[in-house]
Design a protein around this motif. Structure first.
Motif, PDB file in Angstrom:
ATOM      1  N   LEU A 285       0.832  -1.205   0.000  1.00  0.00           N
ATOM      2  CA  LEU A 285       0.000   0.000   0.000  1.00  0.00           C
ATOM      3  C   LEU A 285       0.867   1.256   0.000  1.00  0.00           C
ATOM      4  CD1 LEU A 285      -2.742  -1.160   2.541  1.00  0.00           C
ATOM      5  CD2 LEU A 285      -3.026  -0.818   0.075  1.00  0.00           C
ATOM      6  N   ALA A 286       1.957   1.234   0.766  1.00  0.00           N
ATOM      7  CA  ALA A 286       2.858   2.384   0.779  1.00  0.00           C
ATOM      8  C   ALA A 286       3.524   2.570  -0.577  1.00  0.00           C
ATOM      9  CB  ALA A 286       3.910   2.207   1.881  1.00  0.00           C
ATOM     10  N   ALA A 287       3.911   1.468  -1.208  1.00  0.00           N
ATOM     11  CA  ALA A 287       4.539   1.542  -2.527  1.00  0.00           C
ATOM     12  C   ALA A 287       3.570   2.087  -3.560  1.00  0.00           C
ATOM     13  CB  ALA A 287       5.037   0.163  -2.953  1.00  0.00           C
ATOM     14  N   ASP A 288       2.272   1.876  -3.337  1.00  0.00           N
ATOM     15  CA  ASP A 288       1.253   2.393  -4.258  1.00  0.00           C
ATOM     16  C   ASP A 288       0.948   3.867  -4.021  1.00  0.00           C
ATOM     17  OD1 ASP A 288       0.968   0.039  -5.631  1.00  0.00           O
ATOM     18  OD2 ASP A 288      -0.730  -0.669  -4.451  1.00  0.00           O
ATOM     19  N   GLY A 289       1.603   4.456  -3.017  1.00  0.00           N
ATOM     20  CA  GLY A 289       1.454   5.886  -2.800  1.00  0.00           C
ATOM     21  C   GLY A 289       0.496   6.302  -1.709  1.00  0.00           C
ATOM     22  N   HIS A 309       5.324  -0.776  11.539  1.00  0.00           N
ATOM     23  CA  HIS A 309       5.572  -1.741  10.461  1.00  0.00           C
ATOM     24  C   HIS A 309       6.562  -1.180   9.441  1.00  0.00           C
ATOM     25  CE1 HIS A 309       3.003  -5.007  11.540  1.00  0.00           C
ATOM     26  NE2 HIS A 309       1.890  -4.303  11.489  1.00  0.00           N
ATOM     27  N   LEU A 310       6.382   0.089   9.058  1.00  0.00           N
ATOM     28  CA  LEU A 310       7.257   0.686   8.057  1.00  0.00           C
ATOM     29  C   LEU A 310       8.703   0.747   8.533  1.00  0.00           C
ATOM     30  CD1 LEU A 310       5.012   3.573   6.659  1.00  0.00           C
ATOM     31  CD2 LEU A 310       5.847   1.576   5.390  1.00  0.00           C
ATOM     32  N   SER A 311       8.912   1.027   9.806  1.00  0.00           N
ATOM     33  CA  SER A 311      10.285   1.081  10.312  1.00  0.00           C
ATOM     34  C   SER A 311      10.955  -0.281  10.188  1.00  0.00           C
ATOM     35  CB  SER A 311      10.299   1.555  11.770  1.00  0.00           C
ATOM     36  OG  SER A 311       9.690   0.596  12.628  1.00  0.00           O
ATOM     37  N   HIS A 312      10.179  -1.345  10.454  1.00  0.00           N
ATOM     38  CA  HIS A 312      10.726  -2.696  10.314  1.00  0.00           C
ATOM     39  C   HIS A 312      10.959  -3.044   8.843  1.00  0.00           C
ATOM     40  CE1 HIS A 312      10.516  -4.504  14.415  1.00  0.00           C
ATOM     41  NE2 HIS A 312       9.753  -3.440  14.613  1.00  0.00           N
ATOM     42  N   ILE A 313      10.051  -2.586   7.982  1.00  0.00           N
ATOM     43  CA  ILE A 313      10.185  -2.840   6.544  1.00  0.00           C
ATOM     44  C   ILE A 313      11.458  -2.194   6.004  1.00  0.00           C
ATOM     45  CG2 ILE A 313       9.185  -2.297   4.280  1.00  0.00           C
ATOM     46  CD1 ILE A 313       6.399  -2.562   5.709  1.00  0.00           C
ATOM     47  N   TYR A 314      11.672  -0.926   6.372  1.00  0.00           N
ATOM     48  CA  TYR A 314      12.868  -0.214   5.883  1.00  0.00           C
ATOM     49  C   TYR A 314      14.145  -0.918   6.347  1.00  0.00           C
ATOM     50  CZ  TYR A 314       9.480   3.582   5.225  1.00  0.00           C
ATOM     51  OH  TYR A 314       8.384   4.332   4.871  1.00  0.00           O
ATOM     52  N   ARG A 315      14.130  -1.375   7.595  1.00  0.00           N
ATOM     53  CA  ARG A 315      15.324  -2.035   8.132  1.00  0.00           C
ATOM     54  C   ARG A 315      15.591  -3.353   7.392  1.00  0.00           C
ATOM     55  NH1 ARG A 315      15.427  -5.863  11.761  1.00  0.00           N
ATOM     56  NH2 ARG A 315      13.348  -5.372  12.555  1.00  0.00           N
ATOM     57  N   SER A 321      13.969   5.201   3.584  1.00  0.00           N
ATOM     58  CA  SER A 321      12.621   5.767   3.691  1.00  0.00           C
ATOM     59  C   SER A 321      11.708   5.196   2.614  1.00  0.00           C
ATOM     60  CB  SER A 321      12.674   7.293   3.546  1.00  0.00           C
ATOM     61  OG  SER A 321      13.089   7.639   2.225  1.00  0.00           O
ATOM     62  N   ARG A 322      10.436   5.613   2.624  1.00  0.00           N
ATOM     63  CA  ARG A 322       9.462   5.109   1.675  1.00  0.00           C
ATOM     64  C   ARG A 322       9.749   5.572   0.245  1.00  0.00           C
ATOM     65  NH1 ARG A 322       4.592   6.433   4.500  1.00  0.00           N
ATOM     66  NH2 ARG A 322       3.331   5.547   2.827  1.00  0.00           N
ATOM     67  N   SER A 323      10.590   6.575   0.064  1.00  0.00           N
ATOM     68  CA  SER A 323      10.894   7.053  -1.285  1.00  0.00           C
ATOM     69  C   SER A 323      11.586   5.979  -2.122  1.00  0.00           C
ATOM     70  CB  SER A 323      11.771   8.307  -1.220  1.00  0.00           C
ATOM     71  OG  SER A 323      13.029   8.008  -0.636  1.00  0.00           O
ATOM     72  N   ARG A 324      12.221   5.021  -1.444  1.00  0.00           N
ATOM     73  CA  ARG A 324      12.908   3.932  -2.145  1.00  0.00           C
ATOM     74  C   ARG A 324      12.097   2.643  -2.148  1.00  0.00           C
ATOM     75  NH1 ARG A 324      18.445   3.894  -1.769  1.00  0.00           N
ATOM     76  NH2 ARG A 324      18.258   1.924  -2.905  1.00  0.00           N
ATOM     77  N   LEU A 325      10.891   2.688  -1.596  1.00  0.00           N
ATOM     78  CA  LEU A 325      10.146   1.458  -1.379  1.00  0.00           C
ATOM     79  C   LEU A 325       9.714   0.784  -2.685  1.00  0.00           C
ATOM     80  CD1 LEU A 325       9.104  -0.395   0.794  1.00  0.00           C
ATOM     81  CD2 LEU A 325       7.028   0.977   0.935  1.00  0.00           C
ATOM     82  N   GLU A 327      10.871   1.096  -5.698  1.00  0.00           N
ATOM     83  CA  GLU A 327      12.029   0.604  -6.458  1.00  0.00           C
ATOM     84  C   GLU A 327      12.583  -0.676  -5.854  1.00  0.00           C
ATOM     85  OE1 GLU A 327      16.704   1.888  -7.119  1.00  0.00           O
ATOM     86  OE2 GLU A 327      15.255   3.381  -6.401  1.00  0.00           O
ATOM     87  N   THR A 328      12.652  -0.718  -4.504  1.00  0.00           N
ATOM     88  CA  THR A 328      13.260  -1.853  -3.827  1.00  0.00           C
ATOM     89  C   THR A 328      12.372  -3.093  -3.892  1.00  0.00           C
ATOM     90  OG1 THR A 328      14.374  -0.351  -2.303  1.00  0.00           O
ATOM     91  CG2 THR A 328      14.242  -2.666  -1.647  1.00  0.00           C
ATOM     92  N   LEU A 329      11.072  -2.905  -3.856  1.00  0.00           N
ATOM     93  CA  LEU A 329      10.172  -4.050  -3.973  1.00  0.00           C
ATOM     94  C   LEU A 329      10.315  -4.719  -5.330  1.00  0.00           C
ATOM     95  CD1 LEU A 329       6.843  -2.979  -2.236  1.00  0.00           C
ATOM     96  CD2 LEU A 329       8.559  -4.594  -1.442  1.00  0.00           C
ATOM     97  N   GLY A 330      10.686  -3.961  -6.311  1.00  0.00           N
ATOM     98  CA  GLY A 330      10.996  -4.543  -7.621  1.00  0.00           C
ATOM     99  C   GLY A 330       9.773  -4.777  -8.471  1.00  0.00           C
TER     100      GLY A 330
END
Length: 333
Positions: A285-289, A309-315, A321-325, A327-330
């Motif tokens: 959902l975060a990757a979708d904006g 949850h987001l802090s754990h996801i980034y780690r 941060s979510r700005s790279r989310l 791209e990183t999910l692929g």
């Protein structure tokens, strides 16, 4: 997603034809799903050619995905078909040859490929020679056992066969085979011609294989003049291989990218595997904006829970941060 149904008798040939079109187009996941269903068709075993084509195509898809154990399991079903004359036996031997190649048994592979050619000689030639490309497969296997002159001769013969067939896919396959077993600068010319032949054809897997071959040759240039082109070719092949989860091709692409000093782009299935189910929902959902509040409303949780949850996801994903989310999910698969 609705599960595919086993086709009725009248639809078996049409359904098999559609599945083969999917595989040739490079839509391996779709082809695999269709072929798995077709294998259970009550009349498939009564039609030796259909049975051979279904099993052989399943093996092709499984090997493309790196599922060697599953491919070997399917290969057992081809045993009764090996003694068949004509196309049924030819398809069965060719598929067993591909299995032997994957297992590193090049001599056994050569025997199966030549047996496929003998079966085809017993009947009329197939209208589509790419259904049983025994000369191409045998040529590659012959290189592995040191019989280079025979390999080049077979590759040349194969190019002549496919050129006469009028099939752009088969023609590109023949050019790639000759480039694979040949030596010298002509290999790049052959691969460029093969790629150009596919311009009007949907054949993503063959195109990605050719692009990867070409990139590998370009990276051999000591003056490094072709690095930019190689990078573009590899990124395109990487995206396709990741989308279809073709891990052997993906691995080859990534090894070449590593030679360029490039980091691989993970596909979504790889990135998501590191997250819990709750983290996956938040990440998508975060990757979708969506904002944190919108995510909280969608999942019926608190904003604090989303932030946690987001802090754990980034780690876990190694991003700040979510700005790279996104791209990183692929690439989604």
């Amino acid at each position: 997603m609705r599960s595919p149904e086993v086709p009725d008798e009248a639809g078996l040939a049409g359904a098999l034809g559609t599945a083969l079109v999917h595989v040739r187009a490079g839509r391996i996941q779709e082809g695999l799903a269709s072929l798995t269903v077709l294998r259970e068709h009550p009349d498939a075993s009564a039609d030796p050619i259909a049975a051979s084509l279904i099993a052989a195509s399943l093996i092709d898809c499984r090997l493309a995905r790196g599922d060697l154990a599953e491919a070997m399991g399917v290969g057992v079903s081809l045993e009764p078909l090996l003694d068949r004359a004509g196309p049924a036996g030819a398809v069965a031997h060719h598929a067993r040859g591909e299995l032997a190649t994957a297992l590193g048994e090049a001599e056994t592979a050569v025997e199966h490929f030549f047996a496929a050619g003998e079966r085809l000689a017993e009947t009329e030639q197939l209208a589509d020679p790419a259904l049983v490309p025994w000369r191409a497969s045998a040529a590659v296997a012959l290189v592995r056992v040191g019989r280079h002159r025979e390999a080049v001769g077979l590759a040349e013969e194969w190019r002549g066969v496919v050129a006469a067939s009028g099939s752009p896919y088969a023609h590109a396959h023949g050019l790639r085979t000759l480039a694979t077993v040949g030596v010298g600068g002509d290999r790049i010319v052959l691969l460029r011609e093969a790629r150009a032949t596919l311009t009007e054809v949907v054949a993503e897997r063959l195109a990605a294989q050719i692009d990867t071959d070409l990139a590998g040759l370009l990276l051999l240039d000591p003056e490094r003049a072709g690095e930019d082109e190689a990078r573009q070719l590899l990124r395109s092949a990487e995206e396709y291989a990741g989308r279809q989860e073709l891990w052997p091709l993906q691995g080859r692409v990534r090894r070449l990218l590593d030679r360029l000093g490039e980091q691989p782009r993970r596909v979504r299935s790889e990135a998501m595997a590191t997250l819990t189910a709750a983290e996956r929902r938040v990440a998508l959902l975060a990757a979708d904006g969506l904002t944190n509040r919108q995510i909280a409303e969608e999942l019926v949780v608190t904003v604090k829970a989303v932030e946690w949850h987001l802090s754990h996801i980034y780690r876990k994903l190694g991003i700040p941060s979510r700005s790279r989310l996104a791209e990183t999910l692929g690439t989604p698969v």
